[in-house]
Design a protein around this motif. Structure first.
Motif, PDB file in Angstrom:
ATOM      1  N   MET A  68       8.851  20.912 -16.531  1.00  0.00           N
ATOM      2  CA  MET A  68       8.297  19.622 -15.934  1.00  0.00           C
ATOM      3  C   MET A  68       8.658  19.349 -14.473  1.00  0.00           C
ATOM      4  O   MET A  68       8.118  19.047 -13.743  1.00  0.00           O
ATOM      5  N   GLY A  69      10.053  19.460 -14.422  1.00  0.00           N
ATOM      6  CA  GLY A  69      10.693  19.021 -12.964  1.00  0.00           C
ATOM      7  C   GLY A  69      10.410  19.968 -11.950  1.00  0.00           C
ATOM      8  O   GLY A  69      10.021  19.659 -10.534  1.00  0.00           O
ATOM      9  N   SER A  70      10.134  21.510 -12.285  1.00  0.00           N
ATOM     10  CA  SER A  70       9.834  22.462 -11.158  1.00  0.00           C
ATOM     11  C   SER A  70       8.526  22.048 -10.670  1.00  0.00           C
ATOM     12  O   SER A  70       8.295  22.050  -9.488  1.00  0.00           O
ATOM     13  N   ASP A  71       7.451  21.420 -11.464  1.00  0.00           N
ATOM     14  CA  ASP A  71       6.376  21.026 -10.958  1.00  0.00           C
ATOM     15  C   ASP A  71       6.426  19.761  -9.822  1.00  0.00           C
ATOM     16  O   ASP A  71       5.813  19.957  -8.694  1.00  0.00           O
ATOM     17  N   PHE A  72       7.128  18.847 -10.133  1.00  0.00           N
ATOM     18  CA  PHE A  72       7.349  17.843  -9.322  1.00  0.00           C
ATOM     19  C   PHE A  72       7.873  18.386  -8.013  1.00  0.00           C
ATOM     20  O   PHE A  72       7.554  18.004  -6.727  1.00  0.00           O
ATOM     21  N   CYS A 111       3.228   8.974 -17.184  1.00  0.00           N
ATOM     22  CA  CYS A 111       2.738   9.246 -18.594  1.00  0.00           C
ATOM     23  C   CYS A 111       3.522  10.273 -19.427  1.00  0.00           C
ATOM     24  O   CYS A 111       3.343  10.005 -20.712  1.00  0.00           O
ATOM     25  N   THR A 112       4.281  10.993 -18.804  1.00  0.00           N
ATOM     26  CA  THR A 112       5.256  11.931 -19.828  1.00  0.00           C
ATOM     27  C   THR A 112       6.163  11.149 -20.422  1.00  0.00           C
ATOM     28  O   THR A 112       6.494  11.001 -21.571  1.00  0.00           O
ATOM     29  N   ILE A 113       6.749   9.962 -19.639  1.00  0.00           N
ATOM     30  CA  ILE A 113       7.799   9.187 -20.373  1.00  0.00           C
ATOM     31  C   ILE A 113       7.429   8.354 -21.231  1.00  0.00           C
ATOM     32  O   ILE A 113       7.584   8.174 -22.359  1.00  0.00           O
ATOM     33  N   LEU A 114       6.064   7.977 -21.061  1.00  0.00           N
ATOM     34  CA  LEU A 114       5.335   6.918 -22.030  1.00  0.00           C
ATOM     35  C   LEU A 114       5.199   7.620 -23.490  1.00  0.00           C
ATOM     36  O   LEU A 114       5.291   7.015 -24.419  1.00  0.00           O
ATOM     37  N   GLY A 115       4.371   8.938 -23.093  1.00  0.00           N
ATOM     38  CA  GLY A 115       4.125   9.648 -24.417  1.00  0.00           C
ATOM     39  C   GLY A 115       5.584  10.115 -25.091  1.00  0.00           C
ATOM     40  O   GLY A 115       5.553   9.970 -26.415  1.00  0.00           O
ATOM     41  N   PHE A 116       6.565  10.554 -24.409  1.00  0.00           N
ATOM     42  CA  PHE A 116       7.876  10.852 -25.193  1.00  0.00           C
ATOM     43  C   PHE A 116       8.505   9.464 -25.813  1.00  0.00           C
ATOM     44  O   PHE A 116       9.238   9.721 -26.645  1.00  0.00           O
ATOM     45  N   ALA A 131      13.520  12.435 -27.765  1.00  0.00           N
ATOM     46  CA  ALA A 131      12.744  11.650 -26.832  1.00  0.00           C
ATOM     47  C   ALA A 131      13.541  10.842 -25.811  1.00  0.00           C
ATOM     48  O   ALA A 131      13.373  10.729 -24.566  1.00  0.00           O
ATOM     49  N   LEU A 132      14.750  10.209 -26.185  1.00  0.00           N
ATOM     50  CA  LEU A 132      15.645   9.636 -25.448  1.00  0.00           C
ATOM     51  C   LEU A 132      15.924  10.426 -24.208  1.00  0.00           C
ATOM     52  O   LEU A 132      15.969   9.887 -23.111  1.00  0.00           O
ATOM     53  N   LEU A 133      16.345  11.727 -24.796  1.00  0.00           N
ATOM     54  CA  LEU A 133      16.990  12.489 -23.578  1.00  0.00           C
ATOM     55  C   LEU A 133      15.875  13.005 -22.600  1.00  0.00           C
ATOM     56  O   LEU A 133      16.113  13.129 -21.360  1.00  0.00           O
ATOM     57  N   ILE A 134      14.748  13.222 -23.084  1.00  0.00           N
ATOM     58  CA  ILE A 134      13.635  13.646 -22.249  1.00  0.00           C
ATOM     59  C   ILE A 134      13.337  12.584 -21.398  1.00  0.00           C
ATOM     60  O   ILE A 134      12.964  13.080 -19.948  1.00  0.00           O
ATOM     61  N   CYS A 135      13.083  11.263 -21.700  1.00  0.00           N
ATOM     62  CA  CYS A 135      12.554  10.200 -20.981  1.00  0.00           C
ATOM     63  C   CYS A 135      13.740  10.139 -19.747  1.00  0.00           C
ATOM     64  O   CYS A 135      13.317   9.793 -18.790  1.00  0.00           O
ATOM     65  N   PHE A 136      14.963  10.353 -20.208  1.00  0.00           N
ATOM     66  CA  PHE A 136      16.133   9.877 -19.227  1.00  0.00           C
ATOM     67  C   PHE A 136      16.140  11.181 -18.123  1.00  0.00           C
ATOM     68  O   PHE A 136      16.124  10.854 -16.757  1.00  0.00           O
ATOM     69  N   ASN A 137      15.881  12.289 -18.702  1.00  0.00           N
ATOM     70  CA  ASN A 137      15.588  13.440 -17.596  1.00  0.00           C
ATOM     71  C   ASN A 137      14.516  13.444 -16.769  1.00  0.00           C
ATOM     72  O   ASN A 137      14.799  13.673 -15.556  1.00  0.00           O
ATOM     73  N   VAL A 139      13.062  10.570 -15.810  1.00  0.00           N
ATOM     74  CA  VAL A 139      13.530   9.548 -14.559  1.00  0.00           C
ATOM     75  C   VAL A 139      14.381   9.975 -13.861  1.00  0.00           C
ATOM     76  O   VAL A 139      14.274   9.904 -12.426  1.00  0.00           O
ATOM     77  N   VAL A 140      15.512  10.724 -14.042  1.00  0.00           N
ATOM     78  CA  VAL A 140      16.384  11.547 -13.033  1.00  0.00           C
ATOM     79  C   VAL A 140      15.667  12.387 -12.097  1.00  0.00           C
ATOM     80  O   VAL A 140      15.689  12.536 -10.882  1.00  0.00           O
ATOM     81  N   LEU A 141      14.715  13.445 -12.829  1.00  0.00           N
ATOM     82  CA  LEU A 141      13.966  14.233 -12.146  1.00  0.00           C
ATOM     83  C   LEU A 141      13.185  13.591 -11.087  1.00  0.00           C
ATOM     84  O   LEU A 141      12.794  13.919  -9.752  1.00  0.00           O
ATOM     85  N   LEU A 142      12.457  12.430 -11.573  1.00  0.00           N
ATOM     86  CA  LEU A 142      11.397  11.805 -10.731  1.00  0.00           C
ATOM     87  C   LEU A 142      12.370  11.351  -9.550  1.00  0.00           C
ATOM     88  O   LEU A 142      11.935  11.361  -8.191  1.00  0.00           O
ATOM     89  N   MET A 143      13.466  10.452  -9.781  1.00  0.00           N
ATOM     90  CA  MET A 143      14.309  10.036  -8.619  1.00  0.00           C
ATOM     91  C   MET A 143      14.730  11.050  -7.414  1.00  0.00           C
ATOM     92  O   MET A 143      14.680  10.847  -6.319  1.00  0.00           O
TER      93      MET A 143
END
Length: 181
Positions: A68-72, A111-116, A131-137, A139-143
């Protein structure tokens, strides 16, 4: 546990090698992989703080994050390079890239955070933790994608970005921006 850690590092190394093959630039590959590596380290740091064990479920998070993060990161780096061709101004190129494709990255992550995040209501503890770790991940990737990559461009002015005719951000300002983040 050591085998899982080796698998995580091999995933990171494989992604960097794929970026290197695609870009044929060590600098561009490393800049693109910064948010990915930081997100993985931050996620495992959070796991340590919360006492979450590294198991098969949590080890998969690295693969999800890299995918997911490589796309960003790829989209943002490519957009900054594209804008540099037109503006020749690193600050303007970063601004245009973050305000254009950066919004798409933000919506994608949201959308990904909301889904997970819906999985956090699961009765299965492993799914809630995942789910918690993916959502945290995410957020960090986005920032790190939207803040650190432009700061790295402004601070180091990598040659792969293209020629600069105007530099609106001093290295000191860029370094202070990194420290603030």
């Amino acid at each position: 546990a050591w085998g899982k850690i080796q698998n995580i590092f091999s995933t990171i190394l494989t992604l960097i090698l794929l970026l290197l093959l695609r870009y044929r630039s060590v600098a561009r590959s490393l800049v693109t992989s910064i948010p990915l590596c930081v997100a993985v380290l931050a996620t495992f740091g959070l796991m340590g703080l919360l006492g979450i064990q590294l198991d098969y479920i949590t080890a998969i998070i690295t693969s999800f994050a890299m995918g997911m993060g490589s796309d960003f990161a790829i989209h943002l780096v490519s957009s900054i390079r594209k804008e540099m061709k037109h503006t020749k101004d690193i600050a303007r190129a970063c601004e245009l890239a973050v305000s254009g494709p950066g919004k798409v990255i933000l919506y994608n992550a949201g959308c990904t955070i909301l889904g997970f995040s819906l999985m956090t209501f699961s009765q299965f503890t492993a799914l809630r933790v995942f789910a918690l770790l993916i959502c945290f991940n995410m957020v960090v990737l986005l920032m790190f994608t939207l803040w650190i990559i432009p700061a790295v461009f402004a601070l180091y002015r990598p040659a792969f970005a293209g020629p600069y005719t105007k530099i609106a951000v001093s290295r000191t300002e860029a370094a202070l921006g990194l420290l603030v983040i």
